[in-house]
Write an enzyme that holds these catalytic residues in place. Structure first.
Site, PDB file in Angstrom:
ATOM      1  N   GLY A  41       0.804  -1.211   0.000  1.00 32.67           N
ATOM      2  CA  GLY A  41       0.000   0.000   0.000  1.00 32.67           C
ATOM      3  C   GLY A  41       0.835   1.257   0.000  1.00 32.67           C
ATOM      4  CG  ASN A  70      -2.102  -7.507  -2.525  1.00 36.26           C
ATOM      5  OD1 ASN A  70      -1.419  -8.348  -3.089  1.00 36.26           O
ATOM      6  ND2 ASN A  70      -2.281  -7.509  -1.209  1.00 36.26           N
ATOM      7  NE  ARG A  73      -3.668  -2.477   1.430  1.00 31.55           N
ATOM      8  CZ  ARG A  73      -4.104  -3.700   1.182  1.00 31.55           C
ATOM      9  NH1 ARG A  73      -5.211  -3.898   0.500  1.00 31.55           N
ATOM     10  NH2 ARG A  73      -3.423  -4.760   1.602  1.00 31.55           N
ATOM     11  CG  ASP A 130       1.904  -4.578   7.121  1.00 31.37           C
ATOM     12  OD1 ASP A 130       2.958  -5.230   7.252  1.00 31.37           O
ATOM     13  OD2 ASP A 130       0.857  -5.062   6.646  1.00 31.37           O
ATOM     14  CB  CYS A 189      -3.401  -2.909   6.918  1.00 31.38           C
ATOM     15  SG  CYS A 189      -2.550  -1.342   7.231  1.00 31.38           S
ATOM     16  CB  CYS A 339      -9.643 -16.355  14.020  1.00 30.60           C
ATOM     17  SG  CYS A 339      -7.984 -17.007  13.787  1.00 30.60           S
TER      18      CYS A 339
END
Length: 381
Positions: A41, A70, A73, A130, A189, A339
């Site tokens: 990003g 992806n 952004r 990130d 993110c 999850c």
């Protein structure tokens, strides 16, 4: 400084028309080399704008391939690039933007083992990552090599930009953040989401800071942190000070070479960073469901994640609410927990076992494994 060809003089005509920038600034750009860690990003606008601006050498570090998530952004890539290595696609795109730029690709993780070698040949380091281990690593390497580190971070609607350069009189990243947050406290993110245009804003600002550092035009964000709140469109600048006791850039540094950054950030360096708990595969889960097994399927993701994809019959209790809502769980049947990919659910299983739940199991690979191996029609994110 290198001379510019007639084609380059035409290409950069709008730069040459700026009195403060001019031919001297463009020559400085032509002679400089910038390393961008990450081609996602933030790395996308950083790479595109530096290439368009005429940087002489651009290094990119990223081991990943282009995925559909992806494209919301990461403007370096398009539909045709899905499944390709990011750096192969990036090199092609940047050559089309500006064939005069020397693009060097490093299709690997930026680690303590290779960081000094990779960064040594560049003048400016830009952090487009990130995760906290790489942020601390890129900071430390920049301090040791005496190179400016242009920092950027994004999450949801907010972003930050700063220039860390103790050799130029400013602080380093550790001066601002001596210790990383506990694992899981700050979402990535992927977990917390990010507005698609935000990395375009922050990455462009990072590219701008690199250009200012290279050309000497303007005042870089040295000793200052720019915070951008896009919801209110508010830009705030905070003053940062160098810490004389900083373990990397302080008066008596105690960290003088790469360390275990995963361990420093509380992330296990073992092959798996999740607790060792009873687990089953998505195929075993499907067999139980097909056989009509009486179990309780617990989803510990966030509500926005379940709105993207869900396994029928799963009950949503986000991990952060599990302690206060454990009374909603049955104690007379098997509890199967999932999850996104298995990390949060493993922590949930460990937590529930500490609370006395005995028949509780983690679904390895989470809903991503279910989508890829059981139900390909399910959306991934």
């Amino acid at each position: 400084m290198p001379d510019l060809s007639p084609a380059e003089l035409s290409r950069y005509a709008r730069h040459l028309a700026i009195p403060e920038f001019g031919l001297e600034g463009q020559r400085k750009m032509r002679g400089a080399r910038v390393l961008c860690i990450g081609a996602g990003g933030l790395g996308s606008p950083i790479a595109l704008y530096l290439a368009a601006a005429g940087i002489g050498g651009l290094g990119l570090v990223d081991p990943d391939v282009v995925e559909i998530t992806n494209l919301q952004r990461q403007v370096l890539f398009g539909q045709k690039d899905l499944g390709r290595k990011k750096l192969d696609a990036a090199r092609d795109r940047l050559a089309d933007v500006n064939p005069h730029v020397d693009v060097q690709v490093h299709p690997e993780l930026f680690t303590a083992a290779n960081a000094m070698r990779i960064a040594a040949d560049y003048d400016v380091i830009i952090d487009g990552t990130d995760n906290f281990p790489t942020r601390y690593l890129s900071n430390d390497v920049a301090v040791w090599l005496r190179k400016p580190n242009v920092y950027g971070s994004i999450l949801r609607f907010d972003g930050q930009v700063a220039v860390f350069a103790p050799h130029l009189g400013g602080p380093c990243y550790r001066c601002m953040c001596p210790q990383p947050p506990p694992p899981g406290l700050v979402p990535s993110c992927a977990e917390g989401g990010v507005l698609g245009v935000l990395p375009g804003i922050i990455g462009s600002l990072q590219a701008l800071e690199a250009i200012k550092l290279i050309t000497g035009v303007g005042q870089p964000l040295l000793g200052r942190l720019l915070h951008v709140d896009t919801l209110s469109m508010r830009f705030r600048t905070l003053t940062l000070r160098r810490d004389p006791d900083c373990p990397v850039c302080g008066e008596r540094p105690s960290i003088t070479q790469p360390i275990d950054y995963q361990g420093f950030c509380g992330i296990s360096s073992a092959p798996t960073s999740v607790p060792s708990v009873p687990s089953m595969t998505v195929h075993e889960l499907k067999q139980l469901r097909d056989a009509g097994d009486d179990h309780f399927l617990l989803d510990v993701r966030e509500p926005h994640e379940q709105s993207i994809s869900r396994i029928a019959g799963a009950v949503l209790i986000p991990l952060g609410q599990l302690g206060e809502r454990s009374a909603e769980l049955p104690r007379d049947k098997r509890i199967l927990v999932h999850c996104k990919s298995g990390g949060r659910s493993a922590r949930a299983v460990s937590q529930l076992r500490e609370q006395g739940f005995e028949n509780v199991w983690n679904i390895s690979g989470g809903i991503i494994a279910w989508a890829r191996e059981i139900d390909p029609s399910m959306a991934e994110y």
